[in-house]
Design a protein around this motif. Structure first.
Motif, mmCIF file in Angstrom:
data_model
loop_
_atom_site.group_PDB
_atom_site.id
_atom_site.type_symbol
_atom_site.label_atom_id
_atom_site.label_comp_id
_atom_site.label_asym_id
_atom_site.label_seq_id
_atom_site.Cartn_x
_atom_site.Cartn_y
_atom_site.Cartn_z
ATOM 1 N N PRO A 115 39.552 23.972 -94.033
ATOM 2 C CA PRO A 115 38.248 24.315 -93.303
ATOM 3 C C PRO A 115 37.272 24.945 -94.044
ATOM 4 O O PRO A 115 36.025 25.207 -93.700
ATOM 5 C CB PRO A 115 38.846 25.130 -92.048
ATOM 6 C CG PRO A 115 39.998 25.653 -92.714
ATOM 7 C CD PRO A 115 40.827 24.658 -93.519
ATOM 8 N N LEU A 116 37.446 25.848 -95.059
ATOM 9 C CA LEU A 116 36.573 26.586 -95.628
ATOM 10 C C LEU A 116 35.214 26.047 -95.938
ATOM 11 O O LEU A 116 34.181 26.741 -95.648
ATOM 12 C CB LEU A 116 37.199 27.627 -97.062
ATOM 13 C CG LEU A 116 36.244 28.532 -97.737
ATOM 14 C CD1 LEU A 116 35.835 29.802 -96.676
ATOM 15 C CD2 LEU A 116 36.731 28.997 -98.708
ATOM 16 N N PHE A 117 35.237 24.950 -96.805
ATOM 17 C CA PHE A 117 34.209 24.256 -97.260
ATOM 18 C C PHE A 117 33.400 23.848 -96.118
ATOM 19 O O PHE A 117 31.842 24.120 -96.137
ATOM 20 C CB PHE A 117 34.315 23.073 -98.019
ATOM 21 C CG PHE A 117 33.145 22.456 -98.822
ATOM 22 C CD1 PHE A 117 32.226 23.140 -99.642
ATOM 23 C CD2 PHE A 117 32.968 21.143 -98.557
ATOM 24 C CE1 PHE A 117 31.139 22.493 -100.125
ATOM 25 C CE2 PHE A 117 31.971 20.444 -99.045
ATOM 26 C CZ PHE A 117 30.917 21.257 -99.918
ATOM 27 N N PRO A 118 33.988 23.035 -95.235
ATOM 28 C CA PRO A 118 33.065 22.844 -93.928
ATOM 29 C C PRO A 118 32.479 23.790 -93.281
ATOM 30 O O PRO A 118 31.231 24.023 -92.730
ATOM 31 C CB PRO A 118 33.706 22.037 -93.075
ATOM 32 C CG PRO A 118 35.048 21.523 -93.802
ATOM 33 C CD PRO A 118 35.078 22.604 -94.954
ATOM 34 N N VAL A 119 33.000 25.104 -93.241
ATOM 35 C CA VAL A 119 32.533 26.627 -92.561
ATOM 36 C C VAL A 119 31.511 26.901 -93.258
ATOM 37 O O VAL A 119 30.483 27.310 -92.595
ATOM 38 C CB VAL A 119 33.845 27.372 -92.527
ATOM 39 C CG1 VAL A 119 32.991 28.887 -92.005
ATOM 40 C CG2 VAL A 119 34.636 27.193 -91.456
ATOM 41 N N THR B 16 43.021 28.982 -101.235
ATOM 42 C CA THR B 16 43.988 28.290 -100.435
ATOM 43 C C THR B 16 43.390 27.642 -99.112
ATOM 44 O O THR B 16 43.598 26.653 -98.551
ATOM 45 C CB THR B 16 45.147 29.109 -100.020
ATOM 46 O OG1 THR B 16 45.749 29.641 -101.234
ATOM 47 C CG2 THR B 16 46.428 28.221 -99.418
ATOM 48 N N ALA B 17 42.292 28.507 -98.485
ATOM 49 C CA ALA B 17 41.761 27.934 -97.089
ATOM 50 C C ALA B 17 40.498 26.592 -97.692
ATOM 51 O O ALA B 17 40.152 26.407 -96.701
ATOM 52 C CB ALA B 17 40.772 28.943 -96.442
ATOM 53 N N ALA B 18 40.455 26.589 -98.899
ATOM 54 C CA ALA B 18 39.643 25.439 -99.273
ATOM 55 C C ALA B 18 40.287 24.270 -99.714
ATOM 56 O O ALA B 18 39.975 23.062 -99.537
ATOM 57 C CB ALA B 18 38.751 25.924 -100.494
ATOM 58 N N ARG B 19 41.670 24.295 -100.544
ATOM 59 C CA ARG B 19 42.391 23.222 -100.891
ATOM 60 C C ARG B 19 44.063 23.655 -100.751
ATOM 61 O O ARG B 19 44.179 24.929 -101.198
ATOM 62 C CB ARG B 19 42.043 22.723 -102.086
ATOM 63 C CG ARG B 19 40.677 22.205 -102.533
ATOM 64 C CD ARG B 19 40.522 21.736 -103.820
ATOM 65 N NE ARG B 19 41.331 20.720 -104.048
ATOM 66 C CZ ARG B 19 41.034 19.370 -103.870
ATOM 67 N NH1 ARG B 19 40.056 19.163 -103.151
ATOM 68 N NH2 ARG B 19 42.259 18.522 -104.219
ATOM 69 N N SER B 20 44.759 22.879 -100.321
ATOM 70 C CA SER B 20 45.985 22.935 -100.419
ATOM 71 C C SER B 20 46.834 23.371 -101.515
ATOM 72 O O SER B 20 47.765 24.369 -101.511
ATOM 73 C CB SER B 20 46.954 21.762 -99.653
ATOM 74 O OG SER B 20 46.725 20.705 -100.453
ATOM 75 N N ASN B 21 46.311 22.926 -102.647
ATOM 76 C CA ASN B 21 47.031 23.187 -104.068
ATOM 77 C C ASN B 21 46.627 24.566 -104.620
ATOM 78 O O ASN B 21 47.112 25.176 -105.665
ATOM 79 C CB ASN B 21 46.545 22.254 -105.177
ATOM 80 C CG ASN B 21 45.073 22.158 -105.189
ATOM 81 O OD1 ASN B 21 44.308 21.708 -104.349
ATOM 82 N ND2 ASN B 21 44.639 22.455 -106.571
ATOM 83 N N GLY B 22 46.002 25.317 -103.590
ATOM 84 C CA GLY B 22 45.797 26.997 -103.847
ATOM 85 C C GLY B 22 47.292 27.592 -103.695
ATOM 86 O O GLY B 22 47.224 28.694 -104.430
ATOM 87 N N LEU B 23 48.103 27.015 -103.047
ATOM 88 C CA LEU B 23 49.612 27.514 -103.050
ATOM 89 C C LEU B 23 50.244 27.659 -104.346
ATOM 90 O O LEU B 23 51.015 28.533 -104.560
ATOM 91 C CB LEU B 23 50.437 26.801 -102.087
ATOM 92 C CG LEU B 23 49.941 26.453 -100.671
ATOM 93 C CD1 LEU B 23 50.921 25.510 -99.899
ATOM 94 C CD2 LEU B 23 50.241 28.097 -100.059
#
Length: 503
Positions: free
Chosen positions: A84-88, A196-203
Motif C-alpha cells: 500500500p505505501l506507493f498508492p498512498v 516493507t510497506a512498499a514491497r514484500s521482499n523488504g522482509l
C-alpha cells in the motif's frame, strides 16, 4: 562534488526517460495484452487527454494495479499482491500538491502526474542513498561514484520511471542500510520497515539487521577480551549479548510489522467482510465477474484460504493468480524470459565467484572476523573485495537464487536492481579493472582521464558520459556492461510503455 555529479546525471536520465516514453508510446501502437485494465468510471476533464498522451506509458502492466488502488482502494483480491505505501503516496500527491488542478484533471490524470513527479524525486533520493551507502561500505570514492552513475542508467530503468514501487523501495532500502552501517539502528529499522510497506521482499532486509549488529557485537567482545580483566569482562559479554538479542528481536518485529498488518487487513477484508456487492460500481463488478476477480461480499461464503492454519492472502495470490512457486517457471516456452534475466543473473554470479575467490577464508568464517593483519573490519581494504561487502554479496545471492527458482524469472532484473547495490558495485569494479580508458590512480580523485591516441587532456567528471563517445575503442568488458545497461534502459521504455512483454 561526487553527490552533485550523481544528482545531475540522475536528473538528466529521468528527464530523458519521461520524454522517450512519451515519444515511443505515441509512435508505437499498444499491444493488445491480457493485462489488468479496469474500466474508467470517471468523466474526462479538460487536460486528461494531454496528460494521458504525455504519461500514459507509465500506467501499463502492473502500474495499472497501483493506479487503481490509489484511486479505488483494495477492491479485488489480487490487488493485495501490491503493497500500500506507493498508492498512498500517489493519492497523497494527487490530493495535496496537485489538488489545484482538480478542475482540469480527473483523479487518474493527477495520479499520472504524481507517478512522473514522485518516481523522479524518489529515484534521485535512491541514487544519493546508494552513493552514500557505497562510500561507507566500499571505502573507495571512485568505485562509489561509478557505481552510482551506473545506477542512473539501470537496466530496470522503466520500472523506476513507470507507476511501480521500485524507486520508492530502492530509496528506503539503500537509505536504511546506510543508517544501519552508520550505527543508527532504530532509524534504520524504521526506514527498512517502511520499505516493507512498499514491497514484500523488504522482509529479506531483516538479514542485515541480524548480521551487522552481530558483527559489531563480536568486535566489542574481542575488544573487551583484549582490554578488560577480571569479572567485569563477563558482565561486558553478557551486556553485549543482551543488547544484541534485544536489537534483533525488536528490529525484526519493526521491519515485519507492515507485512503482518497488511496481511491482517487482507484477512479482515475477505474473511470477515463488512461490504456487499451493492456498494461496488456496476462497471467494476462486471469486470470482476468476467475475469473471475474475487471481491469482498458479506453475504457470500469466505474464500478457502481463510480456513488455512496460516491464512496468508499474499501467498494465495501468488499461487492462484500468478502461478508463482518453486520451479514452476522452468518450461521450454519460458526460455526467452530466462534469456532476458541472464545478464543480471550473470552479474550476480560473477560477484559471488569473484568475492569468494578473493576472500575464501573470510567467506568460510561468514565474514564475522578477519584474522589477517591488514584486513581488519575496522579498516577494511578499499574496493569491492573488502570484508564489509560480504553480507551484501550473500544478500544478492539469496535474491538471485530465490528469483530464479521461485519467481517469474523476467522480474529478476528489477527485483535485484531495486533491492541490492551489488549489481552496480560489481559492474563498476569490472569497468575499473578492465577498462584502459579509465585511469585508476592511487589518489582519491574520482575524475576519469580518457586517453585517446592524440590527447590526454580531457578529464570530465562523469566517467560514463566520457566513455560513451569512445565505446568502440573500449574493452570488451566495458562494451558488454554499458551495452547491457543502455540497451535495457532503452528497450524497456519502448516495450513496456506499449504493453509489449517487458515486465
Amino acid at each position: 562534488m561526487d553527490v552533485r555529479a550523481v544528482l545531475e546525471f540522475a536528473t538528466v536520465t529521468r528527464g530523458l526517460s519521461l520524454v522517450l516514453q512519451a515519444v515511443l508510446n505515441a509512435a508505437i501502437p499498444d499491444h493488445d495484452a491480457d493485462a489488468f485494465r479496469p474500466p474508467r468510471t470517471e468523466d474526462y476533464l479538460y487536460l486528461d487527454s494531454m496528460v494521458e498522451w504525455l504519461f500514459g506509458g507509465l500506467s501499463h502492466w502492473d502500474a495499472e494495479h497501483f493506479l487503481f488502488i490509489a484511486e479505488r482502494g483494495y477492491l479485488y483480491e489480487h490487488n493485495f499482491a501490491f503493497f500500500p505505501l506507493f498508492p498512498v503516496i500517489l493519492r497523497g500527491l494527487a490530493e495535496t500538491l496537485l489538488w489545484p488542478l482538480s478542475s482540469w484533471l480527473s483523479v487518474r490524470g493527477r495520479l499520472l502526474i504524481a507517478v512522473a513527479l514522485g518516481n523522479s524525486a524518489l529515484f534521485l533520493l535512491s541514487a544519493v542513498a546508494l552513493h552514500a551507502l557505497s562510500r561507507i561500505v566500499l571505502q573507495d570514492r571512485r568505485l562509489a561514484l561509478l557505481s552510482s552513475l551506473l545506477y542512473c542508467i539501470t537496466p530496470a530503468n522503466v520500472f523506476m520511471t513507470a507507476g511501480y514501487s521500485e524507486s520508492l523501495f530502492a530509496a528506503l532500502t539503500f537509505g536504511g542500510l546506510y543508517l544501519l552501517e552508520k550505527g543508527f539502528i532504530f532509524r534504520a529499522c524504521l526506514a527498512l520497515s517502511i520499505a516493507t510497506a512498499a514491497r514484500s521482499n523488504g522482509l529479506v532486509n531483516i538479514g542485515f539487521l541480524l548480521y551487522l549488529p552481530s558483527l559489531h557485537a563480536i568486535s566489542q567482545i574481542r575488544l573487551y577480551r583484549a582490554t578488560t580483566k577480571g569479572h567485569s569482562k563477563v558482565f561486558h559479554y553478557i551486556w553485549v549479548i543482551i543488547c544484541l538479542l534485544l536489537t534483533s528481536v525488536l528490529g525484526t518485529a519493526i521491519i515485519a510489522l507492515p507485512f503482518c498488518a497488511f496481511q491482517y487487513y487482507g484477512y479482515r477484508t475477505f474473511c470477515t467482510p463488512s461490504t456487499s456487492l451493492e456498494s461496488i460500481p456496476p462497471a467494476l463488478l462486471s469486470i470482476a465477474e468476467r475475469k473471475g476477480y474475487r471481491v469482498p461480499d458479506e453475504n457470500g461464503p469466505p474464500p478457502l484460504w481463510c480456513m488455512r492454519p496460516l491464512p496468508l492472502l499474499y501467498s494465495h495470490i501468488q499461487d492462484v493468480y500468478w502461478d508463482v512457486g518453486f520451479l514452476r517457471y522452468f518450461e521450454l516456452k519460458q526460455i526467452p524470459n530466462f534469456l532476458l534475466a541472464l545478464p543480471m543473473a550473470t552479474l550476480g554470479i560473477i560477484a559471488c565467484y569473484a568475492y569468494f575467490q578473493a576472500n575464501p577464508e573470510l567467506c568460510v568464517r561468514l565474514g564475522l572476523w578477519d584474522t589477517s593483519a591488514n584486513k581488519g573490519l575496522d579498516k577494511p581494504t578499499p574496493g569491492f573485495f573488502n570484508p564489509r561487502v560480504f553480507v551484501y554479496v550473500v544478500h544478492s545471492a539469496v535474491l538471485l537464487v530465490f528469483g530464479t527458482l521461485c519467481m517469474h524469472v523476467q522480474v529478476l532484473t528489477r527485483f535485484m536492481a531495486s533491492s541490492s547495490p551489488v549489481p552496480f558495485w560489481i559492474s563498476a569494479h569490472l569497468l575499473l579493472l578492465n577498462e584502459p580508458l579509465l585511469h585508476r590512480r592511487k589518489t582519491s580523485n574520482p575524475n576519469v582521464q580518457l586517453h585517446s591516441r592524440n590527447s590526454c587532456k580531457h578529464t570530465p567528471q562523469n566517467p560514463i558520459v566520457a566513455l560513451l563517445p569512445h565505446l568502440k575503442a573500449c574493452s570488451s568488458t566495458t562494451q558488454s556492461i554499458l551495452g547491457y545497461f543502455l540497451s535495457y534502459w532503452l528497450l524497456g521504455l519502448a516495450l513496456h510503455c506499449n504493453f509489449l512483454p517487458w515486465t
